[in-house]
Design an enzyme around this catalytic site. Structure first.
Site, PDB file in Angstrom:
ATOM      1  CG  HIS A  43      -1.611  -1.150   1.618  1.00  0.00           C
ATOM      2  ND1 HIS A  43      -2.978  -1.250   1.450  1.00  0.00           N
ATOM      3  CD2 HIS A  43      -1.220  -2.337   2.171  1.00  0.00           C
ATOM      4  CE1 HIS A  43      -3.388  -2.445   1.875  1.00  0.00           C
ATOM      5  NE2 HIS A  43      -2.335  -3.116   2.315  1.00  0.00           N
ATOM      6  CE1 TYR A  44      -2.082   5.701  -2.702  1.00  0.00           C
ATOM      7  CE2 TYR A  44      -0.484   5.467  -4.483  1.00  0.00           C
ATOM      8  CZ  TYR A  44      -1.749   5.785  -4.047  1.00  0.00           C
ATOM      9  OH  TYR A  44      -2.704   6.194  -4.943  1.00  0.00           O
ATOM     10  CB  THR A  45       0.707   6.192   4.070  1.00  0.00           C
ATOM     11  OG1 THR A  45       1.622   7.205   3.641  1.00  0.00           O
ATOM     12  CG2 THR A  45       1.473   4.975   4.566  1.00  0.00           C
ATOM     13  CD  GLU A  75      -0.950   1.369   4.515  1.00  0.00           C
ATOM     14  OE1 GLU A  75      -0.483   2.180   3.690  1.00  0.00           O
ATOM     15  OE2 GLU A  75      -2.159   1.082   4.590  1.00  0.00           O
ATOM     16  CG  HIS A  91      -5.316  -1.722  -0.954  1.00  0.00           C
ATOM     17  ND1 HIS A  91      -5.543  -0.687  -0.071  1.00  0.00           N
ATOM     18  CD2 HIS A  91      -6.288  -2.624  -0.704  1.00  0.00           C
ATOM     19  CE1 HIS A  91      -6.611  -0.956   0.654  1.00  0.00           C
ATOM     20  NE2 HIS A  91      -7.090  -2.116   0.286  1.00  0.00           N
ATOM     21  CG  ASP A  95      -3.228   1.634  -2.056  1.00  0.00           C
ATOM     22  OD1 ASP A  95      -4.421   1.541  -2.395  1.00  0.00           O
ATOM     23  OD2 ASP A  95      -2.775   1.121  -1.022  1.00  0.00           O
TER      24      ASP A  95
END
Length: 332
Positions: free
Chosen positions: A44-46, A108, A155, A165
């Site tokens: 994922h990215y946050t 993440e 994700h 993401d």
């Protein structure tokens, strides 16, 4: 003094013979038929900076097993023990598996996601030191848990209608070069592409191939918004220079190779031509806000993943679907 010593000795012996409370287990034998509960690794990215990412992932319902920062010397925080479920996947599926929180490990990555500009949507790059740290982390996890390359996912792979993401600038190819993710053989793609250039498959063919690859997609036979969104997710991972969600020969060749065993000959492709024109996509809006795991999923669909671009400079791209404005950490 003798009496005191004798009393202490008796007390010590009594303590040694005290029966432990609770059930006792004999661990003499270990079953051969077992494996790790972690079948998937999800990236994922946050959509946030480091302090906010830490706050959200530790104080709210959304969580992940690891958080990788974007410092000059990245830090890898372990937030949830791998034996426990983290709430990062949300409503998700891949192949025959659903609700992947209980069968996955989540990472993440601190990254601001994307912004809309007059020149189009611009995604934030991933610094190479951060990528190097991620490669070490992913390699360690997949080796310990025996996670197959086809199960190292974004994700946007497991929730393509909601999430996009880690985005089209994520360096999937670097992970592929390390043997960590499934990647199509370029020679096989080049060999089969001319057939699709001559005759493009119909929409049902694309939907069936996407489902075979692993995406959750309805087999409608219509080039609807969900099909465009899932196609965009696939293109973000394997063909990030064009993620508009259009069915084309290059996407068809990539799908054909990825859904055909590596040791099997590629089939003779005789698909039907799409007779209806491809409708234009609506203009993109802002990314979806962060919601905790217990909150309902957003109503509007959101685009999804593809390999990293060769240059770390942000590049304008047009995603296949609208989204809503970013909040803090990208949520399940």
């Amino acid at each position: 003094m003798k009496i005191l010593i004798a009393t202490l000795a008796l007390a010590l012996l009594a303590g040694c013979t005290t029966t432990p409370t609770g059930p006792q287990y004999d661990t003499t034998y270990t079953a051969k038929g077992q494996s790790s509960r972690a079948r998937f690794l999800v990236l994922h990215y946050t959509v946030s900076d480091k302090p906010t990412s830490i706050k959200i992932l530790t104080e709210q319902q959304v969580s992940s097993h690891y958080l990788l920062t974007d410092d000059a010397q990245p830090i890898t925080y372990r937030l949830v023990d791998e034996t426990r479920a983290a709430y990062h996947a949300g409503n998700s599926s891949w192949k025959n598996f659903t609700q992947l929180n209980n069968s996955s490990i989540g990472i993440e990555i601190v990254n601001k996601g994307w912004v809309d500009t007059p020149q189009g949507r611009v995604f934030a790059p991933f610094p190479q030191p951060q990528v190097d740290a991620l490669l070490v982390l992913v390699k360690d996890i997949v080796q310990r848990h025996g996670i197959a390359p086809e199960n190292v996912l974004g994700h946007s792979d497991i929730a393509p209608l909601r999430k996009q993401d880690p985005g089209p600038l994520f360096p999937w190819q670097q992970l592929a070069q390390a043997g960590l993710v499934l990647w199509p053989d370029a020679n096989r793609v080049a060999a089969v592409r001319p057939a699709f250039e001559a005759l493009l498959p119909d929409v049902f063919w694309f939907q069936r191939k996407l489902a075979t690859h692993g995406y959750g997609i309805q087999q409608t036979g219509v080039l609807d918004q969900q099909t465009r969104t899932v196609l965009g997710a696939f293109q973000m991972k394997y063909r990030p220079l064009d993620i508009a969600g259009n069915p084309d020969a290059e996407t068809a060749a990539l799908l054909e190779v990825l859904t055909t065993p590596a040791n099997a000959p590629l089939p003779v492709v005789q698909p039907a031509i799409i007779t209806s024109p491809v409708p234009a996509l609506p203009p993109a809006t802002e990314p979806a806000p962060v919601v905790p795991e217990t909150a309902p999923a957003p109503a509007a669909p959101v685009p999804v993943p593809t390999p990293a671009l060769p240059t770390p400079v942000p590049t304008p791209v047009t995603p296949p679907v609208p989204a809503a404005a970013p909040a803090v950490v990208n949520t399940p």
